[in-house]
Write a protein that holds these residues in place. Structure first.
Motif, short mmCIF file in Angstrom:
data_model
loop_
_atom_site.label_atom_id
_atom_site.label_comp_id
_atom_site.label_asym_id
_atom_site.label_seq_id
_atom_site.Cartn_x
_atom_site.Cartn_y
_atom_site.Cartn_z
N SER A 37 0.84 -1.20 0.00
CA SER A 37 0.00 0.00 0.00
C SER A 37 0.87 1.25 0.00
O SER A 37 0.53 2.26 -0.62
CB SER A 37 -0.93 -0.01 1.21
N GLU A 38 2.03 1.18 0.70
CA GLU A 38 2.91 2.35 0.70
C GLU A 38 3.47 2.61 -0.68
O GLU A 38 3.60 3.76 -1.12
CB GLU A 38 4.04 2.13 1.70
N ALA A 39 3.80 1.54 -1.37
CA ALA A 39 4.29 1.70 -2.74
C ALA A 39 3.22 2.32 -3.62
O ALA A 39 3.49 3.21 -4.44
CB ALA A 39 4.70 0.34 -3.31
N TRP A 40 2.01 1.87 -3.43
CA TRP A 40 0.92 2.45 -4.22
C TRP A 40 0.75 3.93 -3.92
O TRP A 40 0.50 4.74 -4.80
CB TRP A 40 -0.39 1.71 -3.94
N ILE A 41 0.90 4.27 -2.65
CA ILE A 41 0.76 5.68 -2.29
C ILE A 41 1.83 6.51 -2.98
O ILE A 41 1.55 7.55 -3.59
CB ILE A 41 0.86 5.85 -0.75
N ALA A 42 3.07 6.02 -2.89
CA ALA A 42 4.16 6.77 -3.51
C ALA A 42 3.95 6.93 -5.00
O ALA A 42 4.11 8.01 -5.57
CB ALA A 42 5.48 6.06 -3.24
N TRP A 43 3.55 5.81 -5.63
CA TRP A 43 3.33 5.89 -7.07
C TRP A 43 2.13 6.78 -7.40
O TRP A 43 2.13 7.50 -8.40
CB TRP A 43 3.10 4.50 -7.65
N ALA A 44 1.11 6.72 -6.56
CA ALA A 44 -0.07 7.53 -6.82
C ALA A 44 0.27 9.01 -6.76
O ALA A 44 -0.16 9.80 -7.61
CB ALA A 44 -1.17 7.18 -5.81
N VAL A 45 1.07 9.38 -5.75
CA VAL A 45 1.45 10.79 -5.64
C VAL A 45 2.27 11.20 -6.86
O VAL A 45 2.07 12.27 -7.44
CB VAL A 45 2.26 11.03 -4.35
N PHE A 46 3.15 10.33 -7.27
CA PHE A 46 3.97 10.60 -8.45
C PHE A 46 3.08 10.79 -9.69
O PHE A 46 3.24 11.75 -10.45
CB PHE A 46 4.95 9.45 -8.66
N VAL A 47 2.14 9.88 -9.86
CA VAL A 47 1.27 9.94 -11.04
C VAL A 47 0.40 11.19 -10.99
O VAL A 47 0.26 11.91 -11.99
CB VAL A 47 0.40 8.66 -11.14
N VAL A 48 -0.17 11.47 -9.81
CA VAL A 48 -1.04 12.65 -9.70
C VAL A 48 -0.24 13.91 -10.03
O VAL A 48 -0.69 14.76 -10.81
CB VAL A 48 -1.64 12.74 -8.27
N ALA A 49 0.95 14.03 -9.44
CA ALA A 49 1.76 15.22 -9.69
C ALA A 49 2.10 15.36 -11.16
O ALA A 49 2.01 16.44 -11.74
CB ALA A 49 3.04 15.16 -8.86
N THR A 50 2.44 14.25 -11.78
CA THR A 50 2.83 14.30 -13.19
C THR A 50 1.64 14.63 -14.08
O THR A 50 1.73 15.50 -14.96
CB THR A 50 3.44 12.95 -13.61
N VAL A 51 0.53 13.95 -13.85
CA VAL A 51 -0.64 14.18 -14.69
C VAL A 51 -1.14 15.61 -14.53
O VAL A 51 -1.41 16.31 -15.51
CB VAL A 51 -1.76 13.16 -14.34
N VAL A 52 -1.24 16.06 -13.28
CA VAL A 52 -1.74 17.42 -13.06
C VAL A 52 -0.80 18.44 -13.70
O VAL A 52 -1.25 19.42 -14.30
CB VAL A 52 -1.90 17.68 -11.55
N SER A 53 0.49 18.19 -13.59
CA SER A 53 1.44 19.12 -14.20
C SER A 53 1.29 19.15 -15.71
O SER A 53 1.26 20.22 -16.33
CB SER A 53 2.87 18.72 -13.83
N LEU A 54 1.16 17.97 -16.32
CA LEU A 54 1.01 17.92 -17.78
C LEU A 54 -0.28 18.59 -18.22
O LEU A 54 -0.30 19.36 -19.19
CB LEU A 54 1.03 16.45 -18.25
N VAL A 55 -1.37 18.31 -17.50
CA VAL A 55 -2.64 18.94 -17.85
C VAL A 55 -2.53 20.45 -17.71
O VAL A 55 -3.02 21.20 -18.55
CB VAL A 55 -3.77 18.37 -16.96
N SER A 56 -1.86 20.89 -16.64
CA SER A 56 -1.71 22.33 -16.45
C SER A 56 -0.95 22.95 -17.61
O SER A 56 -1.31 24.02 -18.11
CB SER A 56 -0.95 22.59 -15.14
N VAL A 57 0.10 22.25 -18.04
CA VAL A 57 0.89 22.78 -19.16
C VAL A 57 0.03 22.86 -20.42
O VAL A 57 0.02 23.88 -21.13
CB VAL A 57 2.12 21.88 -19.41
N LEU A 58 -0.73 21.81 -20.70
CA LEU A 58 -1.54 21.80 -21.91
C LEU A 58 -2.66 22.82 -21.86
O LEU A 58 -2.90 23.56 -22.81
CB LEU A 58 -2.11 20.39 -22.13
#
Lengths: 172, 595
Positions: free
Chosen positions: B528-549
């Motif tokens: 579950s901790e790994a999922w949390i870390a990956w989820a934060v990574f994915v959220v940050a990346t996706v939100v950043s990309l969407v913001s850029v676009l």
């Protein structure tokens, strides 16, 4: 309200900012050409001053847009000069910069010996014929300071121009 | 040429672009002005005061975090800190090892340093000095086929043995020596050169900052004496009352905060008399003025008002097993005097100057400053642009990131059974894809580090101290099959646990896996901790990309050119993304996810 009449808020119908700028552009461009160092294009400087002004105000909101932009131009040139001094300090470490130097410097470069603010003062005083009090208000200085700096700049310019005058008289 | 002529000529220099062109370019550059470089490549307006102020504050905070602990530690002497940590009114034993007066005789250990062990009353601590995997007779430095009684000497760093490598040196009978256990390659090499035999005396190069903490004899290849663990546990409640009756004790347990222990020689040649049945005849020994009583095959150490049970675990191929000889614990224990402890700390402090310690912390300073600076710069760009849509996007970005962090923090698992592996490159550790290593933990977090070598699977474990929810039980499986388990408490330090893979085919497969993934660095997280870390990574990346676009699409209306608008938006959000990733990394570090 600022010294240039920038209101806190405007209830009036704003004028066309572009029209205002086109009206003051010739005078502003001449002023920028004097104040800017020779390696800076006057239009670039005007554009930079205009952009920084538009970032804060609508030009039509400013009661004395020419005076406001003139001061912006002087500040911008001062910033460029500070940057240039820093670059010069480090350039020798990177290599010789003689390639960028002008082999035949123009006599217009004589004015570069003066500080941008001093160039602005003597231009406004001697060419535009503005009184010291007005210059002082526009450049954010006291009248006494403007008088002293104008006098000092003129003396310096006289010393710089003497060799070329002597050369002309010898030739005649 | 007169002054006015010069000024007039200067005023007319160049070819004017015209008011319309300048107006248009100014408005274009206005859109690009939030970038530090304008479209014409000229530097834009200088940084605003608040940005400089924020960077200045960030620098101060970074310096505070990085350097203050070092400076504070040096200004207030460690000895004072140690003294302050003593309980009020607690008389520290001012006796050395020679004052020990056991029924038999405690081995003399001239010079070994005291080791500070933190503990909380009512809890327990364990300490593993070393796990020695003695090599076979074919090893270099030992005569082939010989079964020699090999003197083993154990060295540790005096300042904090828990944070440094323990070095175990096996001494040959003809003056040869080799380091038989060390998990730090550089130390291994230096110690190999630094331990020399001079006139029959083994000496350690002082520059190694090592002191001897134990020596004993073992047979080469004898696993029974290959390691130990000393556990002392405060006895309380009904258990204490029972033992109190059995041991005929009259004392009452109290609280102490720190305990000074010293590992004395682990000699096994004690000549204490064993008077048979401990239930009928109490045997006792004096250790630094404190009484140790053997009762019901247990060793009780009476320290002032506290009673501790001492246990020693032998470590062999079957794992860690409690010693059946309670007296053995006494050989490991010596209460050192406070002055002795202080002098050792003072001595170790001399090896590192304040300047060097500050220099060592410089990377920390720049790292913190870089992370905070990136964040400030991203915010600065957004604010300076003055664009409402950009501010809105940033607010959405920050809100989503905050929600992700909040979720990550509050959803930290209270119980994790099993692990998940995230592999990154850059280390010497290996991980078998089918090799699963984990620990059942109650509240703490742990990381495992696997290394397959010889016929052992070495598992390094780092976890919270047990009283804060440390390791209870290990799980090590390969392809779903259990390959070994060590059931004991583990300290907060890194200590390798050997888990033998009995099944040769599994071992071969594990080796094959490790070859495939050799050089990979393994981060083993709770699933579950790994999922949390990956989820934060994915959220940050996706939100950043969407913001850029989104930013680029919105800017497209005002400014032509996709590439410039994309680059502009990216330049705004990429610093924020990097800052978030740095925070994620340190977040992982703080939870012990990353070794």
């Amino acid at each position: 309200m600022s010294a240039f009449g920038v209101p806190e808020s405007t209830g009036q119908e704003p004028q066309d900012s572009q029209a205002v700028f086109e009206e003051i552009y010739p005078a502003l461009r001449r002023f920028a050409a004097v104040v800017a160092d020779l390696d800076i294009d006057p239009d670039d400087l005007v554009q930079e001053a205009l952009a920084s002004t538009l970032r804060r105000h609508d030009l039509s909101e400013i009661q004395q847009p020419l005076a406001y932009l003139k001061r912006a131009v002087v500040n911008s040139v001062s910033d460029h000069r500070r940057g240039a001094v820093r670059r010069k300090r480090f350039l020798p470490k990177l290599g010789d910069d003689t390639a960028t130097r002008d082999s035949y410097p123009s006599d217009l470069a004589i004015l570069d010996a003066l500080a941008p603010q001093d160039r602005a003062i003597i231009y406004m005083a001697d060419v535009e014929g503005q009184p010291h009090a007005v210059i002082a208000e526009q450049l954010g200085l006291t009248s006494g300071a403007v008088r002293k700096r104008a006098s000092r700049a003129r003396s310096q310019l006289r010393r710089l121009l003497e060799p070329s005058i002597n050369l002309l008289s010898e030739g005649q | 040429m007169t002054r006015n002529e010069l000024l007039e000529r200067r005023a007319e220099r160049g070819t004017p672009r015209g008011a319309s062109a300048v107006w248009r370019d100014a408005n274009l550059s206005l859109d690009n002005a939030s970038s530090s470089l304008q479209f014409n490549g000229r530097k834009g307006e200088s940084h605003t005061t608040w940005f400089r102020l924020a960077i200045g504050v960030a620098a101060l905070v970074s310096a505070f975090v990085a350097f203050v602990p070092v400076i504070t530690n040096s200004s207030s002497s460690t000895t004072e800190a140690t003294r302050d940590a003593l309980p009020a009114g607690a008389d520290q034993p001012e006796v050395g090892p020679n004052e020990s007066e056991p029924t038999g005789e405690l081995p003399d250990s001239a010079g070994p340093p005291p080791i500070l062990m933190d503990r909380n009353a009512g809890g327990s601590e364990s300490f593993e000095l070393a796990k020695i995997r003695t090599r076979g007779p074919s090893e270099e430095g030992f005569a082939p086929g010989a079964q020699l009684a090999t003197p083993i000497r154990v060295f540790a760093h005096p300042s904090d043995p828990f944070d440094h490598s323990i070095v175990v040196v096996g001494l040959g009978d003809e003056g040869d020596q080799r380091v038989v256990l060390n998990w730090d390659e550089a130390t291994l090499a230096s110690v190999t050169e630094g331990v020399v035999n001079e006139d029959g005396q083994w000496k350690v190069d002082p520059s190694l900052d090592l002191v001897e903490v134990a020596n004993f004899e073992t047979e080469v290849g004898d696993p029974a004496i290959s390691g130990w663990e000393l556990v002392y546990e405060e006895i309380n409640g009904a258990n204490f009352e029972r033992l109190q009756r059995e041991a005929e004790l009259t004392i009452v347990p109290g609280d102490i905060e720190r305990l000074w222990l010293n590992l004395a020689d682990a000699a096994r040649n004690s000549d204490w008399t064993n008077d048979a049945d401990p239930a009928t005849e109490r045997r006792s020994a004096q250790v630094a003025g404190q009484q140790v009583i053997f009762a019901d095959s247990r060793a009780l150490w009476l320290d002032g008002g506290d009673v501790f049970e001492l246990r020693v675990y032998d470590y062999d191929t079957q794992g860690l097993r409690q010693s059946v000889d309670p007296e053995k614990s006494l050989a490991f224990l010596r209460v050192a005097s406070q002055s002795e402890w202080e002098s050792q700390l003072d001595e170790s402090d001399k090896t590192s100057s304040l300047f060097l310690r500050i220099v060592e912390r410089l990377p920390v300073f720049f790292l913190i400053l870089g992370i905070v600076g990136l964040g400030i710069y991203g915010i600065y760009r957004i604010v300076r642009s003055g664009r409402r849509w950009l501010m809105l996007a940033a607010v959405v970005w920050i809100v989503l990131m905050s929600l992700a962090w909040g979720w990550a923090m509050t959803s930290s698992p209270s119980a994790v059974d099993g692990i998940h592996a995230i592999e990154l490159t850059g280390s010497n550790y290996v991980h078998g894809s089918k090799l699963d290593c984990g620990w059942t933990i109650s509240e703490g977090r742990t990381t495992c580090r696997l290394d397959v070598g010889d016929n052992w699977l070495w598992v390094d474990v780092a976890t919270e101290p047990h009283e804060r929810g440390g390791v209870d039980r290990c799980i090590a499986t390969y392809a779903g099959e259990p390959v070994g388990c060590i059931d004991h408490h583990v300290t907060s330090s890194y200590w390798p646990q050997g888990v033998k893979i009995e099944d040769k085919s599994l071992l071969a497969a594990a080796r094959a896996d490790s070859t495939v993934l050799g050089g990979a660095r393994t981060f083993l997280l709770g699933r579950s901790e790994a999922w949390i870390a990956w989820a934060v990574f994915v959220v940050a990346t996706v939100v950043s990309l969407v913001s850029v676009l989104v930013g680029a699409v919105m800017r497209r209306r005002a400014v032509p050119g996709w590439w410039s608008t994309l680059g502009y938006s990216a330049a705004t959000f990429v610093p924020l993304w990097f800052a978030a990733m740095f925070i994620l990394f340190f977040f992982s570090l703080s939870l012990g996810y990353v070794d």
